[in-house]
Motif scaffolding. Sequence first.
Motif, mmCIF file in Angstrom:
data_model
loop_
_atom_site.group_PDB
_atom_site.id
_atom_site.type_symbol
_atom_site.label_atom_id
_atom_site.label_comp_id
_atom_site.label_asym_id
_atom_site.label_seq_id
_atom_site.Cartn_x
_atom_site.Cartn_y
_atom_site.Cartn_z
ATOM 1 N N MET A 11 44.548 -45.926 -71.735
ATOM 2 C CA MET A 11 43.437 -45.088 -71.310
ATOM 3 C C MET A 11 43.833 -44.411 -70.002
ATOM 4 S SD MET A 11 39.474 -46.068 -70.379
ATOM 5 C CE MET A 11 39.028 -46.479 -72.055
ATOM 6 N N VAL A 12 43.742 -43.108 -69.990
ATOM 7 C CA VAL A 12 44.123 -42.336 -68.819
ATOM 8 C C VAL A 12 42.899 -42.077 -67.963
ATOM 9 C CG1 VAL A 12 45.149 -40.198 -67.996
ATOM 10 C CG2 VAL A 12 46.021 -41.262 -70.079
ATOM 11 N N HIS A 13 42.968 -42.473 -66.716
ATOM 12 C CA HIS A 13 41.883 -42.199 -65.781
ATOM 13 C C HIS A 13 42.330 -41.090 -64.837
ATOM 14 C CE1 HIS A 13 38.853 -45.488 -66.333
ATOM 15 N NE2 HIS A 13 39.846 -45.924 -67.095
ATOM 16 N N ALA A 14 41.533 -40.052 -64.731
ATOM 17 C CA ALA A 14 41.809 -38.969 -63.790
ATOM 18 C C ALA A 14 40.499 -38.584 -63.119
ATOM 19 C CB ALA A 14 42.406 -37.764 -64.513
ATOM 20 N N LYS A 15 40.580 -38.158 -61.898
ATOM 21 C CA LYS A 15 39.378 -37.743 -61.185
ATOM 22 C C LYS A 15 38.919 -36.384 -61.712
ATOM 23 C CE LYS A 15 40.063 -40.261 -56.871
ATOM 24 N NZ LYS A 15 40.096 -40.151 -55.389
ATOM 25 N N TYR A 16 37.681 -36.346 -62.192
ATOM 26 C CA TYR A 16 37.168 -35.084 -62.721
ATOM 27 C C TYR A 16 35.677 -34.950 -62.430
ATOM 28 C CZ TYR A 16 35.053 -37.481 -66.773
ATOM 29 O OH TYR A 16 34.279 -38.279 -67.587
ATOM 30 N N ALA A 17 35.215 -33.713 -62.462
ATOM 31 C CA ALA A 17 33.792 -33.413 -62.272
ATOM 32 C C ALA A 17 33.263 -32.738 -63.525
ATOM 33 C CB ALA A 17 33.593 -32.503 -61.059
ATOM 34 N N ILE A 18 31.974 -32.935 -63.771
ATOM 35 C CA ILE A 18 31.288 -32.241 -64.863
ATOM 36 C C ILE A 18 30.274 -31.285 -64.253
ATOM 37 C CG2 ILE A 18 29.828 -32.482 -66.911
ATOM 38 C CD1 ILE A 18 30.915 -35.293 -67.277
ATOM 39 N N VAL A 19 30.337 -30.024 -64.651
ATOM 40 C CA VAL A 19 29.367 -29.020 -64.209
ATOM 41 C C VAL A 19 28.437 -28.706 -65.373
ATOM 42 C CG1 VAL A 19 29.023 -26.643 -63.431
ATOM 43 C CG2 VAL A 19 30.885 -28.013 -62.462
ATOM 44 N N ILE A 20 27.135 -28.915 -65.163
ATOM 45 C CA ILE A 20 26.116 -28.629 -66.182
ATOM 46 C C ILE A 20 25.188 -27.552 -65.634
ATOM 47 C CG2 ILE A 20 24.228 -29.570 -67.573
ATOM 48 C CD1 ILE A 20 25.478 -32.366 -67.125
ATOM 49 N N VAL A 21 25.011 -26.484 -66.388
ATOM 50 C CA VAL A 21 24.068 -25.428 -66.006
ATOM 51 C C VAL A 21 22.835 -25.551 -66.886
ATOM 52 C CG1 VAL A 21 23.671 -22.939 -65.826
ATOM 53 C CG2 VAL A 21 25.910 -23.894 -65.233
ATOM 54 N N THR A 22 21.644 -25.553 -66.264
ATOM 55 C CA THR A 22 20.415 -25.762 -67.028
ATOM 56 C C THR A 22 19.344 -24.747 -66.659
ATOM 57 O OG1 THR A 22 18.759 -27.420 -67.653
ATOM 58 C CG2 THR A 22 19.448 -27.408 -65.349
ATOM 59 N N TYR A 23 18.532 -24.432 -67.665
ATOM 60 C CA TYR A 23 17.381 -23.546 -67.439
ATOM 61 C C TYR A 23 16.299 -23.857 -68.472
ATOM 62 C CZ TYR A 23 14.400 -19.435 -67.165
ATOM 63 O OH TYR A 23 13.309 -18.602 -67.048
ATOM 64 N N ASN A 24 15.216 -24.477 -68.006
ATOM 65 C CA ASN A 24 14.020 -24.719 -68.825
ATOM 66 C C ASN A 24 14.279 -25.428 -70.157
ATOM 67 O OD1 ASN A 24 12.222 -23.761 -66.959
ATOM 68 N ND2 ASN A 24 11.917 -21.759 -67.934
ATOM 69 N N ARG A 25 15.186 -26.422 -70.113
ATOM 70 C CA ARG A 25 15.412 -27.228 -71.316
ATOM 71 C C ARG A 25 15.514 -28.697 -70.898
ATOM 72 N NH1 ARG A 25 19.530 -23.326 -74.700
ATOM 73 N NH2 ARG A 25 20.950 -23.831 -72.985
ATOM 74 N N LYS A 26 14.452 -29.156 -70.267
ATOM 75 C CA LYS A 26 14.459 -30.498 -69.680
ATOM 76 C C LYS A 26 14.770 -31.581 -70.703
ATOM 77 C CE LYS A 26 11.428 -33.805 -67.320
ATOM 78 N NZ LYS A 26 10.054 -34.044 -66.834
ATOM 79 N N LYS A 27 14.170 -31.493 -71.876
ATOM 80 C CA LYS A 27 14.363 -32.532 -72.888
ATOM 81 C C LYS A 27 15.833 -32.636 -73.280
ATOM 82 C CE LYS A 27 12.651 -34.126 -77.377
ATOM 83 N NZ LYS A 27 11.745 -33.839 -78.524
#
Length: 324
Positions: A11-27
């Motif tokens: 299993m390869v571990h690397a430092k990463y970020a997740i970018v999520i863009v949201t607009y009026n879809r809370k559920k």
Amino acid sequence: MIIIAKGFETMVHAKYAIVIVTYNRKKMLLECVSNATNQTVSPDSIIIVNNASTDGTEVYLKSLQKQSGLYQIVDLPQNIGGAGGFAKGIEYALQKNIECILLIDDDAMIALDYMEKILQLRHQYPQYKAFAGTVITDGNIETSHRRNITKIGLLSKNCKKQNYVRPWFLCDIVSFCGMVVDSSLVRQIGLPHAEYFIWYDDTEYSLRVRQYSRFFVATSAELIHKTNQALKKYPRRYDWKEYYAVRNRLLMVKEHGNLIDRMVNFIHIFIHVIFRNWLFGLIRRDNYDWKYECELVKKALRDAKTLKTGRGNYCLLYTSPSPR
């Protein structure tokens, strides 16, 4: 990067970020964040860009931020579109000590091992700096998210379904639905064009990535795209989003193409967009004058010529009329 034995595999571990863009879809955002949080290879940061949602998303995100330092919330005062949201999110991600960035909208539900499989192949093929997985909608592979450029005009075609039978394949264009880019490459090519607002922002960004690396698609890394699949009806009517499709496509080819590319691209738009709408209006196809489509495209052409970008208020306010 850390490599840990996992049975007979690694299993390869690397430092990463997740970018999520949201607009009026809370559920949908709730499920999206849950999948991102519970990756088998944990992210170092989850950056959620809230495009001025009005459905209670802001309250949810505030509570989320209190739970853990894993989450960074970017609340925007106004909706700057997917293009602006991803540009802002990537800008924040680059401030962190990470190796790569995953880009998704709030309707993309990544499998819990999505990044594990991406990072595994990233380790095996270090010459590639951009990656993606398989997009599935309603149980079917959505091929439009992974495409290849044709020889001229910067026109593109969907990767064939046969490619997904293999463990991996290469392509030129990837949407922001599961795109993973090395942060070192992002620093070279810059941020997405926020001024595009929506549409063609990921295609243009892929062209910049393509100067340094093709996209390596790990077919076993899957995400469910919970989008509303429009019923295919011919001829297709336009809505306000088509303004950005035409305008941004012209701007993209102007930036990345040569004279021949620009000519071929315009001929393609003329035949499939301009002439099509004029002809349907002339014969009153479906007992409709097609005036909205003609005016929308005319404005897109004018704005592309004058390099007018950003959010087009005309098209946001002018709603396509219902078929008669």
